[in-house]
Design an enzyme around this catalytic site. Structure first.
Site, PDB file in Angstrom:
ATOM      1  N   GLY A  87      -0.688   6.512  -3.892  1.00 51.13           N
ATOM      2  CA  GLY A  87      -2.109   6.201  -4.056  1.00 51.13           C
ATOM      3  C   GLY A  87      -2.389   4.743  -4.325  1.00 51.13           C
ATOM      4  O   GLY A  87      -3.544   4.340  -4.455  1.00 51.13           O
ATOM      5  N   GLN A  88      -1.346   3.933  -4.398  1.00 50.67           N
ATOM      6  CA  GLN A  88      -1.568   2.517  -4.702  1.00 50.67           C
ATOM      7  C   GLN A  88      -2.321   1.848  -3.563  1.00 50.67           C
ATOM      8  O   GLN A  88      -2.105   2.179  -2.397  1.00 50.67           O
ATOM      9  CB  GLN A  88      -0.227   1.818  -4.900  1.00 50.67           C
ATOM     10  CG  GLN A  88       0.480   2.260  -6.162  1.00 50.67           C
ATOM     11  CD  GLN A  88       1.868   1.691  -6.253  1.00 50.67           C
ATOM     12  OE1 GLN A  88       2.089   0.546  -5.933  1.00 50.67           O
ATOM     13  NE2 GLN A  88       2.811   2.526  -6.666  1.00 50.67           N
ATOM     14  N   GLY A  89      -3.168   0.909  -3.938  1.00 54.30           N
ATOM     15  CA  GLY A  89      -4.051   0.255  -2.978  1.00 54.30           C
ATOM     16  C   GLY A  89      -3.348  -0.185  -1.712  1.00 54.30           C
ATOM     17  O   GLY A  89      -3.817   0.053  -0.607  1.00 54.30           O
ATOM     18  N   ARG A  90      -2.172  -0.766  -1.862  1.00 59.72           N
ATOM     19  CA  ARG A  90      -1.515  -1.338  -0.683  1.00 59.72           C
ATOM     20  C   ARG A  90      -0.912  -0.277   0.224  1.00 59.72           C
ATOM     21  O   ARG A  90      -0.533  -0.563   1.351  1.00 59.72           O
ATOM     22  CB  ARG A  90      -0.451  -2.343  -1.109  1.00 59.72           C
ATOM     23  CG  ARG A  90       0.607  -1.705  -1.965  1.00 59.72           C
ATOM     24  CD  ARG A  90       1.661  -2.695  -2.386  1.00 59.72           C
ATOM     25  NE  ARG A  90       2.291  -2.161  -3.582  1.00 59.72           N
ATOM     26  CZ  ARG A  90       2.655  -2.878  -4.618  1.00 59.72           C
ATOM     27  NH1 ARG A  90       2.444  -4.152  -4.617  1.00 59.72           N
ATOM     28  NH2 ARG A  90       3.228  -2.323  -5.650  1.00 59.72           N
ATOM     29  N   TYR A  91      -0.775   0.981  -0.281  1.00 57.03           N
ATOM     30  CA  TYR A  91      -0.215   2.030   0.570  1.00 57.03           C
ATOM     31  C   TYR A  91      -1.279   2.969   1.112  1.00 57.03           C
ATOM     32  O   TYR A  91      -0.967   3.866   1.874  1.00 57.03           O
ATOM     33  CB  TYR A  91       0.810   2.863  -0.212  1.00 57.03           C
ATOM     34  CG  TYR A  91       2.032   2.080  -0.621  1.00 57.03           C
ATOM     35  CD1 TYR A  91       2.865   1.517   0.340  1.00 57.03           C
ATOM     36  CD2 TYR A  91       2.349   1.908  -1.963  1.00 57.03           C
ATOM     37  CE1 TYR A  91       3.976   0.793  -0.037  1.00 57.03           C
ATOM     38  CE2 TYR A  91       3.458   1.195  -2.343  1.00 57.03           C
ATOM     39  CZ  TYR A  91       4.276   0.629  -1.381  1.00 57.03           C
ATOM     40  OH  TYR A  91       5.371  -0.085  -1.745  1.00 57.03           O
TER      41      TYR A  91
END
Lengths: 575, 189
Positions: free
Chosen positions: B72-76
């Protein structure tokens, strides 16, 4: 255009009274959930508080004794877990909080006291002089321009009935002269890591800047400035090399380097008072009271100025590392925040109220969070959308970008320099010559025009009774051409009759098959075409002009004249 | 497919398979939920932030699920859309205690719903209003109104409050999803 921001939180009645300097975002519990720390000025005279917001809830509150002038978070040790400390500047003190508890109070070094003032209070202590003598003596000192202690200044303000009581209350305490902190920032000590130990950089009312050691709380460096610092921008490392850019109350910006003891060397003089200063990379952005945003290089060269629609309330850098986005946020008094990337306005955020406090960074678990506090006490949080893109192009209409592109200009030649010099020296004479020639040209033109009118040499008739328009064209490549003469009566209602078309030409060169055409009556508006063939008699590629006259029977001067320049004829085929 | 598999399916012994996509913001509890759904012997002890994505398998009475546990991290988050096409259902996990980022979750959901691989399909979407045990947590009803779930009209959806640490509410949600996917598969036949 859809908004690039998500409205995450909105509380128009948070009753916060604070400014950009008193807002900070920090992971104070080292749990990855960043908190918002606000030094609230309360009513402006009491009820000052340090407030900590976790997510959207107020997590804790601490009373502050005096008005806060700056809040920063910094790492003061290398202990695990890495919890940063909060420094709150207030009066002559810096209060350090750790783990949401008061940890340390640092007092700025006291200033030297005027010898006479010291002696006067000493005398008063032993009751050698009475309070009125004391007051007159202090008054004299003040009018001499001496800087007095707060106690003396307060004493001078009192009514004569209260003097005795005030003096008795305070005269036994030792006399102190203290300064007030005006601005606060941090400077990494020897490592550039995110969680490296930082020094505190403090600007004070006595025109000094102190750099404090974070572990021992001693003054590492003192720099004296020509004026009182208001905004500080710091970068670099204390142990290696650092730059302080300080904007002062005299409207000047000074640049201090490691080792410099005074900052008058690199100075930018603004033409208006600064209301905000930020530095992005090597450029300094200054918002001024004259509603302009100015940009300077680190050497102090002015790069550009933008006129803003209204006055600036505060400024803050937006540094969003996941997208390598570095822009400048400028809050304006018309409830807008303008976002500038270099000199281009890339976004406008509308707000509910005039924004006085701005902070961008990580809040909660979100990297791109913009925290705003308004003059009305509201607290608003916006989050930068993942899909937001900021194009480096002016959102407003303006000159195209290509105008700002640098053109590769060649070096100045000697000829150019000489020419410039000559032009500079003889500017008046050159201008006069030019003007004279211009008048001559105009005169000549006017003369030719009058002549043309007199001889009816122009293809449009100037005679109001016979308004006619003539156009003629040559077709063919030779040796036989076809000449078409178009005549139009341009009057509105009056028909023209008794017109004759004839030609003037060199009969050695050309032979017209029809030299004389009688025009019928010309109805207004219609276009009449008359044709004739011309044979070219010369085979050597010579051409000449042919004139077309439109005559009216009974008048010797033609009404209109057309001049046709004949094309060069192709050679006659050898028969 | 081997002869044995065919026989097993014909006899109704082997379960039908379904792919589900598990998405949501970072720290919302996606991996913890899946860990809780897995059989006891394969459970992990400590959960770390997912990098990229993980593939997990778990089964209910009638379906066997292959879950794509997306980071769920922004970059993924831009990886999510590559798995929309193959999935039969979506599990969207919301941290109901993170009021600040509810808008971010909503924004991501809107992007999911607008994606061409999702827009015109009747994919069932299961929402978990996770971390219901937290003091600041909002109710599942409040959560659905904050996420404006009532505007989703062309897809079956369901929200349930959950606590991934104890497993509370998870089975109710997964049962709903099983029913929905079974309906969908049956209709196709």
């Amino acid at each position: 255009m859809t908004s690039k921001w998500l409205d995450a939180y909105h509380d128009p009645v948070a009753s916060l009274y604070t400014f950009t300097q008193c807002l900070t975002l920090a992971d104070i519990q080292a749990d990855g959930d960043w908190k918002l720390i606000i030094a609230d000025l309360g009513t402006g005279s009491y009820d000052m508080k340090l407030k900590v917001y976790k997510n959207t809830n107020l997590m804790s509150e601490h009373a502050i004794i005096d008005l806060p002038t700056g809040v920063v978070n910094f790492y003061m040790d290398t202990l695990e877990p890495r919890t940063p400390a909060i420094a709150v500047a207030s009066g002559p003190y810096i209060y350090i909080y750790k783990n949401l508890r008061p940890y340390f109070k640092f007092t700025l070094p006291p200033l030297s006291i005027n010898q006479i003032e010291q002696e006067l209070w000493e005398q008063a202590k032993h009751d050698n002089i009475n309070v009125f003598v004391l007051r007159d003596a202090l008054e004299g000192l003040r009018s001499d321009g001496q800087l007095l202690t707060v106690r003396s200044l307060k004493f001078l303000q009192l009514e004569s009935t209260d003097l005795e009581a005030f003096a008795n209350l305070h005269k036994h305490a030792p006399l102190k002269r203290q300064t007030v902190i005006t601005c606060l920032d941090t400077l990494k000590k020897s490592l550039a890591d995110e969680d490296a130990i930082s020094c505190l950089v403090v600007g004070t009312e006595n025109k000094s800047i102190y750099i404090l050691d974070p572990e021992a709380f001693t003054v590492l460096t003192t720099v004296d400035l020509p004026s009182i610092p208001v905004f500080i921008s710091v970068n670099g490392l204390y142990d290696v090399e650092y730059r302080l850019v300080v904007s002062c109350r005299n409207g000047c910006i000074y640049t201090l380097k490691r080792g410099s003891k005074e900052g008058s060397k690199y100075c930018i003089e603004l033409n208006s008072q600064p209301v905000g200063m930020e530095r992005i990379n090597k450029t300094i952005y200054v918002g001024c009271m004259d509603e302009t945003l100015q940009c300077y290089s680190s050497k102090g060269k002015k790069l550009w100025t933008i006129k803003l629609p209204t006055s600036i309330t505060t400024m803050k850098t937006l540094d969003y590392s996941p997208r390598q986005l570095k822009t400048l946020l400028v809050a304006l008094s018309n409830n807008e925040i303008h976002m500038y990337k270099d000199k281009y306005l890339v976004d406008v955020i509308k707000t509910e109220g005039v924004v006085t406090g701005l902070q961008f960074g990580r809040f909660g678990r979100e990297d791109g969070t913009l925290v705003m506090t308004t003059r009305g006490g509201g607290l608003f949080v916006k989050i930068l959308k993942r899909s937001a893109k900021f194009e480096e192009k002016d959102a407003l209409a303006g000159p195209p970008i290509s105008q700002n592109q640098k053109i590769n200009i060649p070096k100045k030649t000697k000829l150019f320099v000489d020419q410039t010099l000559r032009e500079r020296q003889n500017a008046v004479a050159m201008h006069r010559t030019f003007q004279r020639d211009l008048y001559l040209l105009r005169l000549n033109t006017a003369r030719q025009y009058v002549k043309a009118l007199d001889n009816s040499m122009n293809p449009i008739s100037s005679d109001p009774t016979e308004p006619l328009k003539l156009s003629a064209q040559i077709q063919g490549i030779g040796p036989t051409f076809k000449l078409t003469v178009n005549l139009q009566n341009t009057s509105l209602s009056q028909p023209t009759s008794n017109l004759i078309i004839t030609f003037n030409y060199d009969d050695k060169l050309y032979s017209f098959r029809n030299k004389f055409i009688e025009a019928p009556m010309l109805v207004p508006g219609l276009n009449y075409a008359f044709e004739t063939f011309i044979d070219c008699l010369n085979e050597k590629g010579v051409s000449d002009n042919v004139k077309v006259y439109v005559l009216k029977s009974g008048r010797s001067v033609p009404i209109i004249t057309g001049v046709i320049s004949m094309p060069v004829s192709e050679a006659v085929a050898v028969a | 497919m081997g002869l044995f598999d065919m026989l097993a399916r014909w006899l109704g012994v082997k379960k039908k398979e379904a792919n589900v996509l598990v998405v949501g913001l970072d720290n919302s509890g996606k991996t913890t939920i899946l860990n809780q759904l897995k059989p006891d012997d394969t459970k992990a002890h400590d959960i770390v932030p997912t990098v990229g994505f993980n593939v997990e398998k778990f089964a209910t009475k009638s379906l066997s699920f292959t879950a794509f546990d997306m980071s769920g991290q922004g970059r993924y988050r831009n990886l999510w859309e590559h798995y929309y096409r193959e999935c039969h259902g979506v599990i969207f996990v919301v941290d109901s205690s993170d009021k600040l980022r509810m808008v971010v979750a909503k924004d991501e959901l809107d992007q999911l719903l607008q994606h061409p691989d999702v827009k015109n399909r009747r994919i069932p979407i299961l929402f978990f209003a996770n971390k219901m045990d937290m003091r600041e947590a909002v109710s599942s009803v409040k959560c659905s109104s904050l996420m404006e779930l009532e505007l989703i009209r062309d897809k079956p959806w369901h929200i349930c409050a959950s606590n991934a640490m104890t497993g509370e509410g998870l089975h109710e949600g997964v049962e709903w999803l099983t029913d929905q996917i079974k309906d969908l598969v049956d209709k196709k036949k």
